[in-house]
Write an enzyme that holds these catalytic residues in place. Structure first.
Site, mmCIF file in Angstrom:
data_model
loop_
_atom_site.group_PDB
_atom_site.id
_atom_site.type_symbol
_atom_site.label_atom_id
_atom_site.label_comp_id
_atom_site.label_asym_id
_atom_site.label_seq_id
_atom_site.Cartn_x
_atom_site.Cartn_y
_atom_site.Cartn_z
ATOM 1 N N ASP A 71 0.807 -1.221 0.000
ATOM 2 C CA ASP A 71 0.000 0.000 0.000
ATOM 3 C C ASP A 71 0.842 1.274 0.000
ATOM 4 O O ASP A 71 0.298 2.374 0.128
ATOM 5 C CB ASP A 71 -0.936 0.029 1.215
ATOM 6 C CG ASP A 71 -2.195 -0.782 0.986
ATOM 7 O OD1 ASP A 71 -2.491 -1.108 -0.187
ATOM 8 O OD2 ASP A 71 -2.890 -1.091 1.970
ATOM 9 N N ARG A 81 0.283 -1.764 7.592
ATOM 10 C CA ARG A 81 0.889 -0.574 7.004
ATOM 11 C C ARG A 81 1.870 0.123 7.948
ATOM 12 O O ARG A 81 2.460 1.155 7.587
ATOM 13 C CB ARG A 81 -0.200 0.416 6.578
ATOM 14 C CG ARG A 81 -1.169 -0.135 5.538
ATOM 15 C CD ARG A 81 -2.018 0.959 4.931
ATOM 16 N NE ARG A 81 -1.197 1.894 4.161
ATOM 17 C CZ ARG A 81 -1.668 3.010 3.595
ATOM 18 N NH1 ARG A 81 -2.952 3.329 3.739
ATOM 19 N NH2 ARG A 81 -0.870 3.802 2.903
ATOM 20 N N ARG A 140 -9.663 5.929 11.449
ATOM 21 C CA ARG A 140 -8.223 5.700 11.425
ATOM 22 C C ARG A 140 -7.444 6.578 12.396
ATOM 23 O O ARG A 140 -6.404 6.154 12.893
ATOM 24 C CB ARG A 140 -7.694 5.917 10.000
ATOM 25 C CG ARG A 140 -8.266 4.947 8.960
ATOM 26 C CD ARG A 140 -7.773 3.527 9.149
ATOM 27 N NE ARG A 140 -8.242 2.650 8.097
ATOM 28 C CZ ARG A 140 -7.588 2.420 6.959
ATOM 29 N NH1 ARG A 140 -6.435 3.030 6.732
ATOM 30 N NH2 ARG A 140 -8.070 1.593 6.056
ATOM 31 N N HIS A 190 -11.293 7.836 5.507
ATOM 32 C CA HIS A 190 -10.323 8.923 5.638
ATOM 33 C C HIS A 190 -10.987 10.229 5.212
ATOM 34 O O HIS A 190 -11.870 10.238 4.348
ATOM 35 C CB HIS A 190 -9.116 8.700 4.715
ATOM 36 C CG HIS A 190 -8.023 7.864 5.299
ATOM 37 N ND1 HIS A 190 -7.147 7.149 4.524
ATOM 38 C CD2 HIS A 190 -7.638 7.643 6.580
ATOM 39 C CE1 HIS A 190 -6.266 6.519 5.293
ATOM 40 N NE2 HIS A 190 -6.553 6.804 6.540
ATOM 41 N N CYS A 248 -4.889 10.023 -2.570
ATOM 42 C CA CYS A 248 -4.195 8.992 -1.801
ATOM 43 C C CYS A 248 -2.787 8.750 -2.338
ATOM 44 O O CYS A 248 -1.883 8.419 -1.585
ATOM 45 C CB CYS A 248 -4.981 7.687 -1.815
ATOM 46 S SG CYS A 248 -6.445 7.679 -0.759
#
Length: 269
Positions: A68, A93, A139, A168, A262
């Site tokens: 990612d 991550r 998150r 997000h 992103c």
């Protein structure tokens, strides 16, 4: 009205190792194949579009064990040359934070702070001319809002996300220029919607269809707005406000739950 823009500096990471190996958001399905070569081609087209518009693009070296990493916006927040690192919510991550920290410390940044509280960089932090908008709910820890405010010295506005599809802030809201934004009201709690209406009464409101096409996961340089081509309903409203929409195709990266923003960390000096 024709708006002006200023050259920006971005950090991106090639998707050489991109794959959907796990599911940590509602868009990810490990059962769906990813065409890595196509993902790289689409990413390169986005990078070259930035450069053609006069922007600088630095690159972060990808790591095979971190599929990612292409979503470079999540690794840190940079404002006024100060860097606040990420602390990822999911272990898959977590090591990305170290990769971003190392890049900044080896590229001339002297104020680089590892986060004490969970935050996923520009995924949940985005500055306007007056405020730092900071989301929580999926998150980022609520304490991260205060941490960012203290570090950057800019008033932070906490916004609560309530729809898991918009996990997000950068999936639900985009800063266009100054204090002008576009956002999807359905992603936010009633109180946060009230705050957004008060602070940004003239905001462009996205439909659920365009929001679910990741139309708000966009990047604006003050004039050009790069956004997924599937979010066609935002094109004319942006033009009417004097912006130039630039549709791009990132179908493979959408399989990981991310699009233009992103993939793009902004380095604000």
């Amino acid at each position: 009205m024709i708006r002006g823009y200023s050259p920006r500096r971005y950090l991106m990471c090639p998707p050489e190792h991109f794959r959907v190996a796990y599911a940590i958001n509602p868009w990810m399905d490990p059962g769906k194949p990813v065409d890595t070569a196509l993902a790289v081609a689409q990413w390169e087209a986005l990078r070259e579009r930035y450069r053609a518009l006069g922007h600088t693009v630095d690159e972060l070296a990808p790591r095979r064990e971190l599929p990612d990493m292409v979503f470079a916006a999540n690794g840190a927040t940079v404002l006024g040359g100060r860097v606040l690192g990420a602390r990822f919510a999911h272990r898959e991550r977590a090591e990305e934070a170290d990769a971003h920290h190392d890049w900044y410390t080896t590229h001339g940044f002297t104020e680089v702070r590892p986060a004490e509280h969970t935050n996923e960089g520009e995924g949940d932090f985005t500055p306007t001319a007056s405020w730092l908008l900071a989301a929580r709910g999926f998150r980022s820890d609520p304490l991260a809002v205060q941490e960012a405010q203290e570090y950057f010295g800019r008033p932070a506005i906490g916004l609560h996300l309530v729809d898991p599809a918009f996990y997000h802030l950068d999936t639900a809201l985009c800063v266009l220029a100054g204090d002008e934004i576009m956002y999807y009201p359905g992603a936010f709690s009633p109180g946060s919607r009230a705050v957004l209406r008060r602070l940004f009464p003239d905001a462009l409101l996205a439909t659920a269809e365009d929001a679910r096409a990741f139309g708000l996961n966009a990047v604006s340089d003050g004039h050009h707005v790069l956004l997924p081509q599937e979010a066609s309903g935002l094109v004319e409203p942006l033009r009417l406000r004097g912006y130039e929409p630039v549709p791009v195709h990132l179908s493979e990266l959408l399989k990981g739950g991310g699009s233009v923003k992103c993939c793009t960390a902004e380095i604000r000096g």
